[in-house]
Design an enzyme around this catalytic site. Sequence first.
Site, PDB file in Angstrom:
ATOM      1  CG  ASP A   1       2.385  -7.629   2.970  1.00 63.19           C
ATOM      2  OD1 ASP A   1       2.553  -7.695   1.737  1.00 63.19           O
ATOM      3  OD2 ASP A   1       2.693  -6.643   3.662  1.00 63.19           O
TER       4      ASP A   1
ATOM      5  CD  GLN B   1       5.143  -0.428   3.044  1.00 65.02           C
ATOM      6  OE1 GLN B   1       4.169  -0.731   2.368  1.00 65.02           O
ATOM      7  NE2 GLN B   1       6.353  -0.908   2.803  1.00 65.02           N
TER       8      GLN B   1
ATOM      9  CE  LYS C   1       3.177  -2.413  -0.892  1.00 66.41           C
ATOM     10  NZ  LYS C   1       3.793  -2.691   0.400  1.00 66.41           N
TER      11      LYS C   1
END
Length: 279
Positions: A113, A90, A46
């Site tokens: 997300d 995460q 990322k």
Amino acid sequence: MELLDGKALSVQLIDSVKDEAEKLKPTLAVILVGENPASLTYVKNKKKACEHAGIEYKEINLPDTISQEDLLKEVNNLNEDSDVNGFIIQMPLPDQISVPEIIRAIDPKKDVDGFHAYNLGKMFLSPDFEDLPPATPSGIVKLLDYYNIPIRGQEVVVVGHSNHVGKPIGTMMLNRNATVTTCHIYTKDLASHTKQADILIVAVGKINLITEDMVKDGVVIVDVGINRTDEGKLCGDVDFENVSKKASFITPVPGGVGPMTIAALILNTISAAKRQASN
Ligand code: NAD
């Protein structure tokens, strides 16, 4: 059989937002709890994608002993930090953490997300409201669209019903007028469903769950699973070698859905920054 090359498309998509990134100068923050090796790899990828796009990347590293209260404080800090346009936490998180409570605390405007109920709810309504769609399903739709794979009227079978992959990809397919069947661990006869699929999307986390006798000729396979063999090789949930002989299109693992998830995260970060700039 043609490969659905998520790696190549993700580079193209990230390239396409570089100009906007230069104008907006967005920042993406990533909260990383602990040192799970898979998470370290995802986070590294990322970061690389942000560098490629011209997005500022900020990483907050926290110990895996962190309490719910302290993690919520970190989430609130990012919600209030006007220099941060979007952030993610995460997964997976350690057992002492309530994931739903953490997700609920994210400011939906910064939820790149696409996990927050507000963004999932908008996605539920219609493709026109997919402002910050969940990253993996969004990446899958972009991949199918790029290869001109029709969705309307197709039999789409999804295996896996998690909140961030299985359920939302089913909804996004339904919104594009596919006929959708969702299977999961309690599905009685998995093969009887997968054999009907024009498009089979598998998000379980089990090596060789889908074998060639479970699919029909010409099927489009989207393999979301990420597993490691005993020899340490990455692979998906589908027996690639044999199923690919019957498929018209198939995603490789690695190089299929993984990079598309990251591309979708980058596009969401740009969308979030744009929306914030216009307010
Ligand atoms: P999860 O653990 O939250 O859900 C797994 C799902 O599989 C559940 O719905 C469960 O009912 C179903 N399942 C389990 N065993 C089954 C069986 N034998 N038959 C049918 N269904 C079964 O998983 P998740 O977070 O959605 O992730 C699934 C996989 O996708 C994992 O391998 C994960 O690493 C991977 N993943 C990849 C990406 C990517 O970007 N490529 C993103 C997210 C998740």
